[in-house]
Motif scaffolding. Sequence first.
Motif, PDB file in Angstrom:
ATOM      1  N   ILE A 211       0.755  -1.213   0.092  1.00 23.25           N
ATOM      2  CA  ILE A 211       0.195  -0.134  -0.038  1.00 23.25           C
ATOM      3  C   ILE A 211       0.953   1.146   0.041  1.00 23.25           C
ATOM      4  CG2 ILE A 211      -1.577   1.427   1.261  1.00 23.25           C
ATOM      5  CD1 ILE A 211      -2.796  -1.388   2.280  1.00 23.25           C
ATOM      6  N   ALA A 212       1.837   1.176   0.866  1.00 24.90           N
ATOM      7  CA  ALA A 212       2.987   2.475   0.759  1.00 24.90           C
ATOM      8  C   ALA A 212       3.556   2.608  -0.544  1.00 24.90           C
ATOM      9  CB  ALA A 212       4.109   2.176   1.752  1.00 24.90           C
ATOM     10  N   GLU A 213       3.865   1.451  -1.236  1.00 22.97           N
ATOM     11  CA  GLU A 213       4.493   1.711  -2.610  1.00 22.97           C
ATOM     12  C   GLU A 213       3.581   2.209  -3.455  1.00 22.97           C
ATOM     13  OE1 GLU A 213       5.194  -1.761  -5.777  1.00 22.97           O
ATOM     14  OE2 GLU A 213       5.826  -2.176  -3.879  1.00 22.97           O
ATOM     15  N   LEU A 214       2.291   1.797  -3.401  1.00 21.72           N
ATOM     16  CA  LEU A 214       1.177   2.395  -4.177  1.00 21.72           C
ATOM     17  C   LEU A 214       0.970   3.743  -4.048  1.00 21.72           C
ATOM     18  CD1 LEU A 214      -1.501  -0.500  -4.169  1.00 21.72           C
ATOM     19  CD2 LEU A 214      -0.036   0.234  -6.338  1.00 21.72           C
ATOM     20  N   LEU A 215       0.967   4.159  -2.886  1.00 25.95           N
ATOM     21  CA  LEU A 215       1.128   5.652  -2.612  1.00 25.95           C
ATOM     22  C   LEU A 215       1.898   6.483  -3.181  1.00 25.95           C
ATOM     23  CD1 LEU A 215      -0.461   5.357   1.000  1.00 25.95           C
ATOM     24  CD2 LEU A 215      -1.544   6.303  -0.975  1.00 25.95           C
ATOM     25  N   GLN A 216       3.088   5.923  -3.461  1.00 22.22           N
ATOM     26  CA  GLN A 216       4.220   6.586  -4.153  1.00 22.22           C
ATOM     27  C   GLN A 216       4.009   6.608  -5.663  1.00 22.22           C
ATOM     28  OE1 GLN A 216       6.436   8.436  -2.429  1.00 22.22           O
ATOM     29  NE2 GLN A 216       4.943   7.799  -0.440  1.00 22.22           N
ATOM     30  N   ASP A 217       3.274   5.741  -6.314  1.00 23.82           N
ATOM     31  CA  ASP A 217       3.082   5.578  -7.628  1.00 23.82           C
ATOM     32  C   ASP A 217       2.413   6.622  -8.280  1.00 23.82           C
ATOM     33  OD1 ASP A 217       3.055   4.595 -10.100  1.00 23.82           O
ATOM     34  OD2 ASP A 217       2.617   2.579  -9.682  1.00 23.82           O
ATOM     35  N   ALA A 218       3.271   7.665  -9.087  1.00 23.99           N
ATOM     36  CA  ALA A 218       2.732   8.830  -9.683  1.00 23.99           C
ATOM     37  C   ALA A 218       1.799   8.431 -11.053  1.00 23.99           C
ATOM     38  CB  ALA A 218       3.817   9.745 -10.221  1.00 23.99           C
ATOM     39  N   GLY A 219       1.897   7.126 -11.250  1.00 28.93           N
ATOM     40  CA  GLY A 219       1.233   6.815 -12.454  1.00 28.93           C
ATOM     41  C   GLY A 219      -0.284   6.474 -12.337  1.00 28.93           C
ATOM     42  N   ILE A 220      -0.794   6.404 -11.117  1.00 29.51           N
ATOM     43  CA  ILE A 220      -1.984   6.122 -10.872  1.00 29.51           C
ATOM     44  C   ILE A 220      -2.662   7.268  -9.905  1.00 29.51           C
ATOM     45  CG2 ILE A 220      -1.808   3.392 -10.445  1.00 29.51           C
ATOM     46  CD1 ILE A 220      -1.854   3.629  -7.532  1.00 29.51           C
ATOM     47  N   ILE A 221      -3.736   6.997  -9.489  1.00 28.63           N
ATOM     48  CA  ILE A 221      -4.517   7.990  -8.713  1.00 28.63           C
ATOM     49  C   ILE A 221      -4.012   7.708  -7.199  1.00 28.63           C
ATOM     50  CG2 ILE A 221      -6.722   9.010  -8.004  1.00 28.63           C
ATOM     51  CD1 ILE A 221      -6.196   9.333 -10.783  1.00 28.63           C
ATOM     52  N   ARG A 222      -3.242   8.580  -6.602  1.00 34.95           N
ATOM     53  CA  ARG A 222      -2.662   8.226  -5.093  1.00 34.95           C
ATOM     54  C   ARG A 222      -3.512   8.731  -4.218  1.00 34.95           C
ATOM     55  NH1 ARG A 222       3.456  10.169  -5.896  1.00 34.95           N
ATOM     56  NH2 ARG A 222       2.298  11.931  -6.881  1.00 34.95           N
ATOM     57  N   ASN A 223      -4.608   8.074  -3.918  1.00 40.94           N
ATOM     58  CA  ASN A 223      -5.962   8.411  -3.102  1.00 40.94           C
ATOM     59  C   ASN A 223      -5.851   7.058  -2.074  1.00 40.94           C
ATOM     60  OD1 ASN A 223      -8.586   7.916  -1.599  1.00 40.94           O
ATOM     61  ND2 ASN A 223      -9.003   9.741  -3.025  1.00 40.94           N
ATOM     62  N   GLN A 224      -5.383   7.274  -0.801  1.00 42.81           N
ATOM     63  CA  GLN A 224      -5.130   6.275   0.045  1.00 42.81           C
ATOM     64  C   GLN A 224      -6.609   5.450   0.341  1.00 42.81           C
ATOM     65  OE1 GLN A 224      -3.013   5.238   4.319  1.00 42.81           O
ATOM     66  NE2 GLN A 224      -3.443   7.550   3.803  1.00 42.81           N
ATOM     67  N   LEU A 225      -7.547   6.081   0.501  1.00 45.16           N
ATOM     68  CA  LEU A 225      -8.917   5.581   0.664  1.00 45.16           C
ATOM     69  C   LEU A 225      -9.212   4.755  -0.466  1.00 45.16           C
ATOM     70  CD1 LEU A 225     -11.006   8.397   2.270  1.00 45.16           C
ATOM     71  CD2 LEU A 225     -10.016   6.491   3.599  1.00 45.16           C
ATOM     72  N   LYS A 226      -9.012   5.040  -1.821  1.00 42.59           N
ATOM     73  CA  LYS A 226      -9.434   4.257  -2.882  1.00 42.59           C
ATOM     74  C   LYS A 226      -8.408   2.990  -2.575  1.00 42.59           C
ATOM     75  CE  LYS A 226     -11.612   7.906  -5.535  1.00 42.59           C
ATOM     76  NZ  LYS A 226     -11.515   8.961  -6.594  1.00 42.59           N
ATOM     77  N   ILE A 227      -7.107   3.311  -2.586  1.00 42.53           N
ATOM     78  CA  ILE A 227      -6.136   2.216  -2.617  1.00 42.53           C
ATOM     79  C   ILE A 227      -6.675   1.130  -1.661  1.00 42.53           C
ATOM     80  CG2 ILE A 227      -3.819   1.510  -2.490  1.00 42.53           C
ATOM     81  CD1 ILE A 227      -2.787   4.389  -3.685  1.00 42.53           C
ATOM     82  N   ARG A 228      -6.988   1.538  -0.386  1.00 43.51           N
ATOM     83  CA  ARG A 228      -7.154   0.556   0.547  1.00 43.51           C
ATOM     84  C   ARG A 228      -8.451   0.006   0.439  1.00 43.51           C
ATOM     85  NH1 ARG A 228      -3.948   0.730   5.032  1.00 43.51           N
ATOM     86  NH2 ARG A 228      -2.720   2.345   5.156  1.00 43.51           N
ATOM     87  N   SER A 229      -9.350   0.618  -0.177  1.00 40.80           N
ATOM     88  CA  SER A 229     -10.742  -0.221  -0.589  1.00 40.80           C
ATOM     89  C   SER A 229     -10.529  -0.896  -1.833  1.00 40.80           C
ATOM     90  CB  SER A 229     -11.804   1.219  -1.107  1.00 40.80           C
ATOM     91  OG  SER A 229     -11.623   1.675  -2.337  1.00 40.80           O
ATOM     92  N   THR A 230      -9.775  -0.974  -2.848  1.00 43.30           N
ATOM     93  CA  THR A 230      -9.458  -1.915  -3.735  1.00 43.30           C
ATOM     94  C   THR A 230      -9.024  -3.045  -3.163  1.00 43.30           C
ATOM     95  OG1 THR A 230      -8.502  -0.271  -5.083  1.00 43.30           O
ATOM     96  CG2 THR A 230      -8.043  -2.316  -5.726  1.00 43.30           C
ATOM     97  N   VAL A 231      -7.968  -2.888  -2.110  1.00 45.54           N
ATOM     98  CA  VAL A 231      -7.784  -4.478  -1.283  1.00 45.54           C
ATOM     99  C   VAL A 231      -9.046  -4.939  -0.561  1.00 45.54           C
ATOM    100  CG1 VAL A 231      -6.486  -5.400   0.428  1.00 45.54           C
ATOM    101  CG2 VAL A 231      -5.509  -3.516  -1.179  1.00 45.54           C
ATOM    102  N   SER A 232      -9.755  -4.012   0.169  1.00 47.69           N
ATOM    103  CA  SER A 232     -10.809  -4.864   0.924  1.00 47.69           C
ATOM    104  C   SER A 232     -11.998  -5.195  -0.274  1.00 47.69           C
ATOM    105  CB  SER A 232     -11.615  -3.777   1.839  1.00 47.69           C
ATOM    106  OG  SER A 232     -11.903  -2.545   1.287  1.00 47.69           O
TER     107      SER A 232
END
Length: 197
Positions: free
Chosen positions: A78-99
């Motif tokens: 998740i920390a790695e994804l939050l550093q990825d400028a190629g995607i939308i770096r929205n923490q809530l959306k990234i975490r919701s993708t996992v759940s």
Amino acid sequence: MEKHKCGWCLGDPLYEAYHDTEWGVPVLDDENIFEFLILETFQAGLSWITILRKRGNFRKAFDNFDYRKIALYEEPKIAELLQDAGIIRNQLKIRSTVSNARNFMKIQEEFGNFSRYIWSFVNGVPIQNEVQNYKEAPATTALSDKLSKDLKKRGFKFVGSTVIYAHMQATGMVNDHETNCFRYAEVKKMGEKIKFV
């Protein structure tokens, strides 16, 4: 003679290609349904063309949209994804993708596959709307409200009725091509061939 296309896609080659080949085509396999679900949830509050332009980056960042792998993501990923400028770096959306990936698999266990679950909301048959102008197409319907509510009850996030209706349009659960668009009849014909085992 140039074919008539839905007004919303005109002027952008990427948008037009998506409209001409994907939008509204009935999607029955779980892998593709999950990809659209993820992209739609990231789109919440943004334009679809923004997501389309980053689609390749999302595919790379999220293990080719493999929900089995995504369900196993832990904090370092998740920390790695939050550093990825190629995607939308929205923490809530990234975490919701996992759940959402985990909840997606729970539905598979319950129904045999996710496709059977989601398509049951239209009784396995695409709804053929008769939109004259794309601006007349609804943003939500009673059906998208119902599906959104059920997904939320099952723990899904970023699945409001607007997001879900966009998902239903994209994956062919509803045919919202303008009636004089060259894809309207083509997509309608595809919908008539759907058979659930």
